[in-house]
Design an enzyme around this catalytic site. Sequence first.
Site, PDB file in Angstrom:
ATOM      1  N   GLU A 111       0.838  -1.213   0.000  1.00 39.30           N
ATOM      2  CA  GLU A 111       0.000   0.000   0.000  1.00 39.30           C
ATOM      3  C   GLU A 111       0.866   1.253   0.000  1.00 39.30           C
ATOM      4  O   GLU A 111       1.995   1.240   0.493  1.00 39.30           O
ATOM      5  CB  GLU A 111      -0.893   0.013   1.243  1.00 39.30           C
ATOM      6  CG  GLU A 111      -2.366  -0.048   1.025  1.00 39.30           C
ATOM      7  CD  GLU A 111      -3.024   0.936   0.069  1.00 39.30           C
ATOM      8  OE1 GLU A 111      -2.375   1.511  -0.823  1.00 39.30           O
ATOM      9  OE2 GLU A 111      -4.229   1.129   0.216  1.00 39.30           O
ATOM     10  N   ASP A 112       0.323   2.302  -0.544  1.00 38.97           N
ATOM     11  CA  ASP A 112       1.063   3.567  -0.549  1.00 38.97           C
ATOM     12  C   ASP A 112       0.901   4.324   0.759  1.00 38.97           C
ATOM     13  O   ASP A 112       1.869   4.849   1.291  1.00 38.97           O
ATOM     14  CB  ASP A 112       0.671   4.454  -1.739  1.00 38.97           C
ATOM     15  CG  ASP A 112      -0.826   4.671  -1.837  1.00 38.97           C
ATOM     16  OD1 ASP A 112      -1.579   3.808  -1.377  1.00 38.97           O
ATOM     17  OD2 ASP A 112      -1.248   5.708  -2.376  1.00 38.97           O
ATOM     18  N   ASP A 115      -3.987   5.965   6.091  1.00 40.19           N
ATOM     19  CA  ASP A 115      -4.480   7.255   6.592  1.00 40.19           C
ATOM     20  C   ASP A 115      -5.541   6.973   7.653  1.00 40.19           C
ATOM     21  O   ASP A 115      -5.219   6.759   8.825  1.00 40.19           O
ATOM     22  CB  ASP A 115      -5.006   8.068   5.398  1.00 40.19           C
ATOM     23  CG  ASP A 115      -5.376   9.487   5.770  1.00 40.19           C
ATOM     24  OD1 ASP A 115      -5.425   9.793   6.974  1.00 40.19           O
ATOM     25  OD2 ASP A 115      -5.632  10.304   4.871  1.00 40.19           O
ATOM     26  N   PHE A 165      -1.395  16.922   3.643  1.00 35.22           N
ATOM     27  CA  PHE A 165      -1.827  16.354   2.367  1.00 35.22           C
ATOM     28  C   PHE A 165      -0.599  16.180   1.483  1.00 35.22           C
ATOM     29  O   PHE A 165       0.063  17.149   1.137  1.00 35.22           O
ATOM     30  CB  PHE A 165      -2.864  17.252   1.697  1.00 35.22           C
ATOM     31  CG  PHE A 165      -3.552  16.553   0.574  1.00 35.22           C
ATOM     32  CD1 PHE A 165      -4.529  15.605   0.824  1.00 35.22           C
ATOM     33  CD2 PHE A 165      -3.186  16.786  -0.743  1.00 35.22           C
ATOM     34  CE1 PHE A 165      -5.142  14.911  -0.212  1.00 35.22           C
ATOM     35  CE2 PHE A 165      -3.789  16.096  -1.781  1.00 35.22           C
ATOM     36  CZ  PHE A 165      -4.771  15.173  -1.517  1.00 35.22           C
ATOM     37  N   ARG A 178       0.927  12.344  -9.523  1.00 36.90           N
ATOM     38  CA  ARG A 178       1.353  10.961  -9.244  1.00 36.90           C
ATOM     39  C   ARG A 178       2.763  10.698  -9.767  1.00 36.90           C
ATOM     40  O   ARG A 178       3.486   9.890  -9.212  1.00 36.90           O
ATOM     41  CB  ARG A 178       0.407   9.957  -9.906  1.00 36.90           C
ATOM     42  CG  ARG A 178      -0.995   9.903  -9.323  1.00 36.90           C
ATOM     43  CD  ARG A 178      -1.709   8.643  -9.826  1.00 36.90           C
ATOM     44  NE  ARG A 178      -3.146   8.711  -9.708  1.00 36.90           N
ATOM     45  CZ  ARG A 178      -3.842   8.363  -8.637  1.00 36.90           C
ATOM     46  NH1 ARG A 178      -3.214   7.932  -7.566  1.00 36.90           N
ATOM     47  NH2 ARG A 178      -5.156   8.436  -8.613  1.00 36.90           N
TER      48      ARG A 178
HETATM   49  C1  PRP Z   1      -5.771   6.269  -1.086  1.00 41.15           C
HETATM   50  C2  PRP Z   1      -4.567   5.361  -0.865  1.00 41.15           C
HETATM   51  C3  PRP Z   1      -5.092   4.274   0.020  1.00 41.15           C
HETATM   52  C4  PRP Z   1      -6.234   4.939   0.763  1.00 41.15           C
HETATM   53  C5  PRP Z   1      -5.789   5.216   2.167  1.00 41.15           C
HETATM   54  O1  PRP Z   1      -6.463   5.790  -2.189  1.00 41.15           O
HETATM   55  O2  PRP Z   1      -4.048   4.876  -2.072  1.00 41.15           O
HETATM   56  O3  PRP Z   1      -5.561   3.182  -0.726  1.00 41.15           O
HETATM   57  O4  PRP Z   1      -6.528   6.179   0.104  1.00 41.15           O
HETATM   58  O5  PRP Z   1      -6.752   5.919   2.865  1.00 41.15           O
HETATM   59  P1  PRP Z   1      -7.465   5.342   4.178  1.00 41.15           P
HETATM   60  O6  PRP Z   1      -6.416   4.767   5.071  1.00 41.15           O
HETATM   61  O7  PRP Z   1      -8.058   6.614   4.772  1.00 41.15           O
HETATM   62  O8  PRP Z   1      -8.506   4.368   3.764  1.00 41.15           O
HETATM   63  P2  PRP Z   1      -7.512   6.671  -3.010  1.00 41.15           P
HETATM   64  O9  PRP Z   1      -8.897   6.265  -2.603  1.00 41.15           O
HETATM   65  O10 PRP Z   1      -7.179   8.134  -2.880  1.00 41.15           O
HETATM   66  O11 PRP Z   1      -7.315   6.187  -4.501  1.00 41.15           O
HETATM   67  P3  PRP Z   1      -5.989   6.187  -5.427  1.00 41.15           P
HETATM   68  O12 PRP Z   1      -5.045   5.176  -4.822  1.00 41.15           O
HETATM   69  O13 PRP Z   1      -6.475   5.778  -6.777  1.00 41.15           O
HETATM   70  O14 PRP Z   1      -5.409   7.583  -5.404  1.00 41.15           O
END
Ligand code: PRP
Length: 192
Positions: A111-112, A115, A165, A178
């Site tokens: 995972e990236d 949050d 952010f 990105r």
């Molecule tokens: C982001 C990120 C995680 C998630 C984390 O995805 O890549 O998957 O939010 O947030 P959380 O811990 O609050 O659930 P996003 O929905 O922005 O989609 P993306 O990866 O396509 O940018």
Amino acid sequence: MSTVPESAASYYADAIEEILIDEETLAQRVKELAEATAARHADDPEDLILICVLKGAVMFLTDFSRALPIPNQMEFMAVSSYGAGTSSSGVVRILKDLERDITGRDVVIVEDILDSGLTLSWLLRNLSSRNPRSLEVVTLLRKPEARQSVNVDCADVGFDIPDEFVVGYGLDFNEQFRSLPFVAKLKPEVFQ
Ligand code: PRP
């Protein structure tokens, strides 16, 4: 003929407040995370399955996969979290599912960012129900625990970052930023 810019970062320069993690630091940490993961799985009988949740984790996944000194395979999922803006709601819908059965396999969610933790906790429940042999999370970034509505256990975390952010290295704002090779903080006026 027009001159090709040295880097796309120059297009985004006015939006960036500060680089939080530079390219070299990212590469070094990704290597360490890959080596630690390999050490946990060195004796596993089959290739590791790396699961990438599109799109934010793409850059991390591809670098992590190449840095892993053991055989691994890549799988991609796309999920949609209901609710707009810069935070997720916890209600998740699968837009693209895995193309392989993970029953009995050793699986690492790559995972990236962690949050609120809502996406990962949902994903862990969903993937556990498919009976993998092992299931763990490696996240590149983690925001402070105060942000997390649910507790998510990670096998490894790349960097704990402030509650800002952030964009770059896969992370976006409105699909932009990105492709930046570093993780940066946006100027508040860009996303507020
Ligand atoms: C982001 C990120 C995680 C998630 C984390 O995805 O890549 O998957 O939010 O947030 P959380 O811990 O609050 O659930 P996003 O929905 O922005 O989609 P993306 O990866 O396509 O940018």
